[in-house]
Design an enzyme around this catalytic site. Sequence first.
Site, PDB file in Angstrom:
ATOM      1  N   GLU A 298      -9.473 -40.827  37.972  1.00  5.50           N
ATOM      2  CA  GLU A 298      -9.008 -40.281  39.248  1.00  5.50           C
ATOM      3  C   GLU A 298      -8.456 -38.870  39.056  1.00  5.50           C
ATOM      4  OE1 GLU A 298      -7.844 -44.582  41.251  1.00  5.50           O
ATOM      5  OE2 GLU A 298      -6.268 -43.147  40.917  1.00  5.50           O
TER       6      GLU A 298
ATOM      7  N   CYS B 273      -4.605 -32.255  39.652  1.00  6.34           N
ATOM      8  CA  CYS B 273      -4.044 -33.107  38.603  1.00  6.34           C
ATOM      9  C   CYS B 273      -5.231 -33.860  38.014  1.00  6.34           C
ATOM     10  CB  CYS B 273      -3.032 -34.054  39.250  1.00  6.34           C
ATOM     11  SG  CYS B 273      -2.371 -35.276  38.115  1.00  6.34           S
TER      12      CYS B 273
ATOM     13  N   CYS C 154      -5.473 -45.698  29.290  1.00  6.34           N
ATOM     14  CA  CYS C 154      -4.438 -45.121  28.428  1.00  6.34           C
ATOM     15  C   CYS C 154      -3.913 -46.227  27.526  1.00  6.34           C
ATOM     16  CB  CYS C 154      -3.300 -44.582  29.302  1.00  6.34           C
ATOM     17  SG  CYS C 154      -1.954 -43.820  28.373  1.00  6.34           S
TER      18      CYS C 154
ATOM     19  N   CYS D 292       3.293 -47.548  28.744  1.00  6.28           N
ATOM     20  CA  CYS D 292       4.585 -47.371  29.418  1.00  6.28           C
ATOM     21  C   CYS D 292       4.758 -48.435  30.500  1.00  6.28           C
ATOM     22  CB  CYS D 292       4.700 -45.976  30.031  1.00  6.28           C
ATOM     23  SG  CYS D 292       4.635 -44.668  28.783  1.00  6.28           S
TER      24      CYS D 292
ATOM     25  N   CYS E 109       3.957 -47.645  34.467  1.00  2.87           N
ATOM     26  CA  CYS E 109       2.811 -46.810  34.825  1.00  2.87           C
ATOM     27  C   CYS E 109       1.554 -47.646  35.072  1.00  2.87           C
ATOM     28  CB  CYS E 109       2.569 -45.810  33.694  1.00  2.87           C
ATOM     29  SG  CYS E 109       1.214 -44.684  34.038  1.00  2.87           S
TER      30      CYS E 109
ATOM     31  N   GLU F 134      -3.201 -39.860  27.993  1.00  2.00           N
ATOM     32  CA  GLU F 134      -2.183 -39.129  27.236  1.00  2.00           C
ATOM     33  C   GLU F 134      -2.883 -37.963  26.527  1.00  2.00           C
ATOM     34  OE1 GLU F 134       1.157 -38.889  26.659  1.00  2.00           O
ATOM     35  OE2 GLU F 134       0.517 -37.360  25.234  1.00  2.00           O
TER      36      GLU F 134
ATOM     37  N   SER G 189       7.732 -36.477  29.499  1.00  2.00           N
ATOM     38  CA  SER G 189       8.117 -37.643  30.296  1.00  2.00           C
ATOM     39  C   SER G 189       9.264 -38.333  29.559  1.00  2.00           C
ATOM     40  CB  SER G 189       6.930 -38.598  30.449  1.00  2.00           C
ATOM     41  OG  SER G 189       5.884 -37.933  31.104  1.00  2.00           O
ATOM     42  N   LEU G 190      10.491 -37.938  29.885  1.00  2.00           N
ATOM     43  CA  LEU G 190      11.644 -38.432  29.125  1.00  2.00           C
ATOM     44  C   LEU G 190      12.146 -39.769  29.692  1.00  2.00           C
ATOM     45  CD1 LEU G 190      13.493 -37.747  26.764  1.00  2.00           C
ATOM     46  CD2 LEU G 190      14.961 -36.491  28.347  1.00  2.00           C
TER      47      LEU G 190
ATOM     48  N   CYS H  23       2.839 -39.874  41.354  1.00  2.00           N
ATOM     49  CA  CYS H  23       2.966 -40.032  39.907  1.00  2.00           C
ATOM     50  C   CYS H  23       2.875 -41.500  39.493  1.00  2.00           C
ATOM     51  CB  CYS H  23       4.329 -39.547  39.437  1.00  2.00           C
ATOM     52  SG  CYS H  23       4.581 -37.836  39.751  1.00  2.00           S
TER      53      CYS H  23
HETATM   54  N1  SAH Z   1       0.593 -39.570  29.463  1.00  2.00           N
HETATM   55  C1  SAH Z   1       1.204 -38.351  29.933  1.00  2.00           C
HETATM   56  C2  SAH Z   1       0.508 -37.811  31.141  1.00  2.00           C
HETATM   57  C3  SAH Z   1       0.660 -38.671  32.391  1.00  2.00           C
HETATM   58  S1  SAH Z   1       1.601 -37.788  33.495  1.00  2.00           S
HETATM   59  C4  SAH Z   1       2.684 -38.580  30.155  1.00  2.00           C
HETATM   60  O1  SAH Z   1       3.132 -39.701  30.025  1.00  2.00           O
HETATM   61  O2  SAH Z   1       3.398 -37.632  30.402  1.00  2.00           O
HETATM   62  C5  SAH Z   1       2.091 -38.977  34.621  1.00  2.00           C
HETATM   63  C6  SAH Z   1       3.576 -38.914  34.878  1.00  2.00           C
HETATM   64  O3  SAH Z   1       3.941 -39.929  35.830  1.00  2.00           O
HETATM   65  C7  SAH Z   1       4.375 -39.192  33.630  1.00  2.00           C
HETATM   66  O4  SAH Z   1       5.532 -38.407  33.645  1.00  2.00           O
HETATM   67  C8  SAH Z   1       4.716 -40.649  33.817  1.00  2.00           C
HETATM   68  O5  SAH Z   1       5.804 -41.036  33.025  1.00  2.00           O
HETATM   69  C9  SAH Z   1       4.999 -40.702  35.301  1.00  2.00           C
HETATM   70  N2  SAH Z   1       4.924 -42.040  35.883  1.00  2.00           N
HETATM   71  C10 SAH Z   1       4.209 -43.086  35.456  1.00  2.00           C
HETATM   72  N3  SAH Z   1       4.395 -44.145  36.255  1.00  2.00           N
HETATM   73  C11 SAH Z   1       5.236 -43.751  37.231  1.00  2.00           C
HETATM   74  C12 SAH Z   1       5.796 -44.394  38.361  1.00  2.00           C
HETATM   75  N4  SAH Z   1       5.511 -45.654  38.652  1.00  2.00           N
HETATM   76  N5  SAH Z   1       6.624 -43.667  39.147  1.00  2.00           N
HETATM   77  C13 SAH Z   1       6.905 -42.379  38.874  1.00  2.00           C
HETATM   78  N6  SAH Z   1       6.399 -41.722  37.821  1.00  2.00           N
HETATM   79  C14 SAH Z   1       5.578 -42.404  36.995  1.00  2.00           C
END
Ligand code: SAH
Length: 350
Positions: free
Chosen positions: A91, A104, A111, A115, A118, A159, A213-214, A337
């Site tokens: 997507e 985006c 992936c 996490c 996600c 990722e 993504s902290l 996100c």
């Molecule tokens: N793998 C990379 C790139 C993905 S970016 C990464 O983790 O940074 C997608 C962003 O959306 C990341 O910051 C991820 O942590 C965030 N994300 C994933 N699931 C989410 C959710 N349910 N609500 C809000 N943000 C989310």
Amino acid sequence: MNSSDLLSLTPQEMQARFAEEGLPRYRAGQVYGWLYKGVPYAEMGNLPCELRTHLEERYPLTLPRIERKLTSAIDGTVKYLFSLCDGQRIESVVMKYEHGYTICISCQAGCRMGCGFCASTLCGLARNLRPSEMLGQIIVASRDLGVRISNVVMMGIGEPMDNLDNVLRFLHLVNLKEGLNIGYRHISLSTCGVVDGIRRLAKENLPITLSISLHFTDDEARSAMMPINRKWQIAELLDACADYFRSTGRRISFEFTLIQGQNDSPGQARKLAALLRAHLGAGTPLHVNLIPVNPVAERGLLPSERARVDRFCKTLCDLGVNATVRRKLGSDVNASCGQLRYSEGERSVL
Ligand code: SAH
């Protein structure tokens, strides 16, 4: 690299390839221009018919195909479900801002980071995308919408650090004047915290924006939700960010997803400010993006209420940390996100 994947080549490599085949060099330039406009061989008007047929057979074009397209009635955000040449699905999302269009993009089908909040990781990793498939998302969306896309965020499915060779080639190609000519400063790359990747990217010294993504301030909670933290803990991650800033001079951006009752207290905000200060130093330019978690049916997590999000933001700002709450675009087409998923059968949210 797949030897028939023309779009993953630089102009010089394409010329060399054409030369090896006894084709005139200038033809490579013509083809290059068309490829980046998403034009099929049959419509490359200035090429002789035999050449078009030859290219079609030798280098079949494998641009992503639009399978579904959803346009938000709220803000015009467009979400594409693309299918790739082998049937894998990914997507992409196109958003309109005052300064232009941002896409985006996905860098993997699925992936494997796992996490816990996600949607993209629910089915695991199917495969890495090739540079041409990352470019293809921009080329096809841009042609479909009839607009120039000027900003790219690598925040879709996958990722980037887990497919870094292909991502680095993509970054180089997308920046070339002969191609899409998108400036490095208009590109952001987000990672869940793959420290060896951050260190490798720093050596490339590209002026792109690194986004981390902290999401959590203590290792126990972060490791429970983000398996990568079991390999590289918060301190190591932030130290790598400090080094990234030292070598590139680029401001670092941190994503912090607020989950009701888990990481959204003012105390957590103070802890975040202290952590950033301790590892990055007071003078390092950084930005914290606060995102109330988007509910994903399988995950059962609730977003923090608006007042709590605002309080978190204010606490950070009062402590001198530059923070904003991310505007939510495309919420009616599930484009927010963490909502993007490797869609398949009934698992699809489309
Ligand atoms: N793998 C990379 C790139 C993905 S970016 C990464 O983790 O940074 C997608 C962003 O959306 C990341 O910051 C991820 O942590 C965030 N994300 C994933 N699931 C989410 C959710 N349910 N609500 C809000 N943000 C989310």
